[in-house]
Motif scaffolding. Structure first.
Motif, short mmCIF file in Angstrom:
data_model
loop_
_atom_site.label_atom_id
_atom_site.label_comp_id
_atom_site.label_asym_id
_atom_site.label_seq_id
_atom_site.Cartn_x
_atom_site.Cartn_y
_atom_site.Cartn_z
N GLY A 25 7.84 13.26 39.34
CA GLY A 25 7.24 13.07 38.03
C GLY A 25 5.72 12.94 38.05
N GLU A 26 5.11 13.14 39.19
CA GLU A 26 3.65 13.05 39.26
C GLU A 26 3.00 14.34 38.82
OE1 GLU A 26 1.11 11.64 42.64
OE2 GLU A 26 2.93 10.52 43.13
N ASN A 27 1.81 14.23 38.25
CA ASN A 27 1.04 15.42 37.91
C ASN A 27 0.29 15.85 39.16
OD1 ASN A 27 -0.48 17.46 36.85
ND2 ASN A 27 -1.87 16.10 35.72
N GLU A 32 -4.46 18.46 32.39
CA GLU A 32 -3.79 17.43 31.59
C GLU A 32 -2.71 18.01 30.68
OE1 GLU A 32 -4.20 14.11 31.90
OE2 GLU A 32 -5.56 14.56 33.54
N GLU A 33 -2.89 19.22 30.21
CA GLU A 33 -1.96 19.84 29.27
C GLU A 33 -0.63 20.16 29.96
OE1 GLU A 33 -1.61 23.95 26.82
OE2 GLU A 33 -3.62 23.17 27.16
N ARG A 34 0.47 19.71 29.38
CA ARG A 34 1.80 19.84 29.98
C ARG A 34 2.22 21.30 30.21
NH1 ARG A 34 3.93 15.21 31.97
NH2 ARG A 34 3.64 13.48 30.57
N SER A 35 2.01 22.15 29.21
CA SER A 35 2.45 23.54 29.37
C SER A 35 1.65 24.24 30.47
CB SER A 35 2.32 24.30 28.05
OG SER A 35 0.97 24.30 27.62
N LEU A 36 0.37 23.93 30.58
CA LEU A 36 -0.46 24.51 31.63
C LEU A 36 0.00 23.99 33.00
CD1 LEU A 36 -2.82 26.30 32.39
CD2 LEU A 36 -4.36 24.39 31.96
N VAL A 41 2.53 24.95 38.20
CA VAL A 41 3.52 24.51 39.18
C VAL A 41 4.52 25.63 39.46
CG1 VAL A 41 5.39 22.87 39.63
CG2 VAL A 41 3.22 22.06 38.71
N GLU A 42 4.86 26.41 38.44
CA GLU A 42 5.75 27.55 38.65
C GLU A 42 5.11 28.55 39.63
OE1 GLU A 42 6.93 29.22 34.90
OE2 GLU A 42 8.02 27.41 34.33
N HIS A 61 -5.93 24.47 42.22
CA HIS A 61 -5.21 23.76 41.16
C HIS A 61 -4.80 22.32 41.47
CE1 HIS A 61 -4.99 27.61 39.16
NE2 HIS A 61 -4.39 28.14 40.22
N MET A 62 -4.84 21.89 42.70
CA MET A 62 -4.33 20.56 43.04
C MET A 62 -5.21 19.46 42.45
SD MET A 62 -3.40 18.85 46.71
CE MET A 62 -5.06 18.36 47.11
N SER A 63 -4.57 18.39 42.06
CA SER A 63 -5.27 17.23 41.51
C SER A 63 -6.17 16.61 42.58
CB SER A 63 -4.24 16.20 41.05
OG SER A 63 -4.88 14.99 40.73
N PRO A 64 -7.42 16.30 42.24
CA PRO A 64 -8.30 15.67 43.23
C PRO A 64 -7.79 14.32 43.70
CG PRO A 64 -9.50 16.22 41.19
CD PRO A 64 -8.06 16.55 40.97
#
Length: 149
Positions: A25-27, A32-36, A41-42, A61-64
């Protein structure tokens, strides 16, 4: 550096780590936008077994926030991987009941030893005690024989 970096293997470890975090469940993306997030992730899912694409995805794309955690996880995985090659450095584990572990930990602190050293010490003491008991019983038996003659 102590452990060799294997690019293909480490890319696979990164992929597995990121997918695991996503499923928890982590971003894992910087967005921040869910659809993006879902679309990005796909893309990561399709990168499996493609190390170059995984590395590109991580850089783009990975979160810092995950950078340090990912590096630590990969470093630990690399260490476990190379240590597991030799029987002497491979980690072993045993299950202890809490009360047993607590007694062992207290005894270890008292003896100023690690848990492994303490277990070795206790085993050595037990073997020595058994050896002396055997010697004493043999001496008693020989003394009894002498006295009966």
């Amino acid at each position: 550096m102590k452990y060799q970096k294997l690019e293909n293997q480490e890319a696979d470890w990164k992929w597995k780590y990121l997918i695991k975090k996503y499923r928890e469940g982590e971003n894992i993306t910087r967005y921040e936008e869910r659809s993006l997030q879902k679309n990005i992730v796909e893309k990561l899912f399709t990168c499996h077994n493609k190390p170059a694409l995984i590395e590109t995805w991580v850089e783009s794309h990975m979160s810092p926030n995950l950078k340090v955690k990912l590096d630590q996880a990969i470093r630990a995985r690399r260490k476990r991987f190379f240590n597991a090659e030799k029987q002497t450095t491979k980690k072993k584990s045993i299950d202890l009941e809490y009360t047993v572990w607590l007694r062992l930990a207290k005894y270890s602190r008292k003896m100023k030893m690690t848990l492994s050293e303490t277990i070795n010490y206790i085993i050595d003491e037990r073997e020595t005690k058994t050896l002396y008991q055997d010697q004493i019983s043999m001496m008693k038996a020989s003394i009894k024989e002498l006295l009966q003659k």
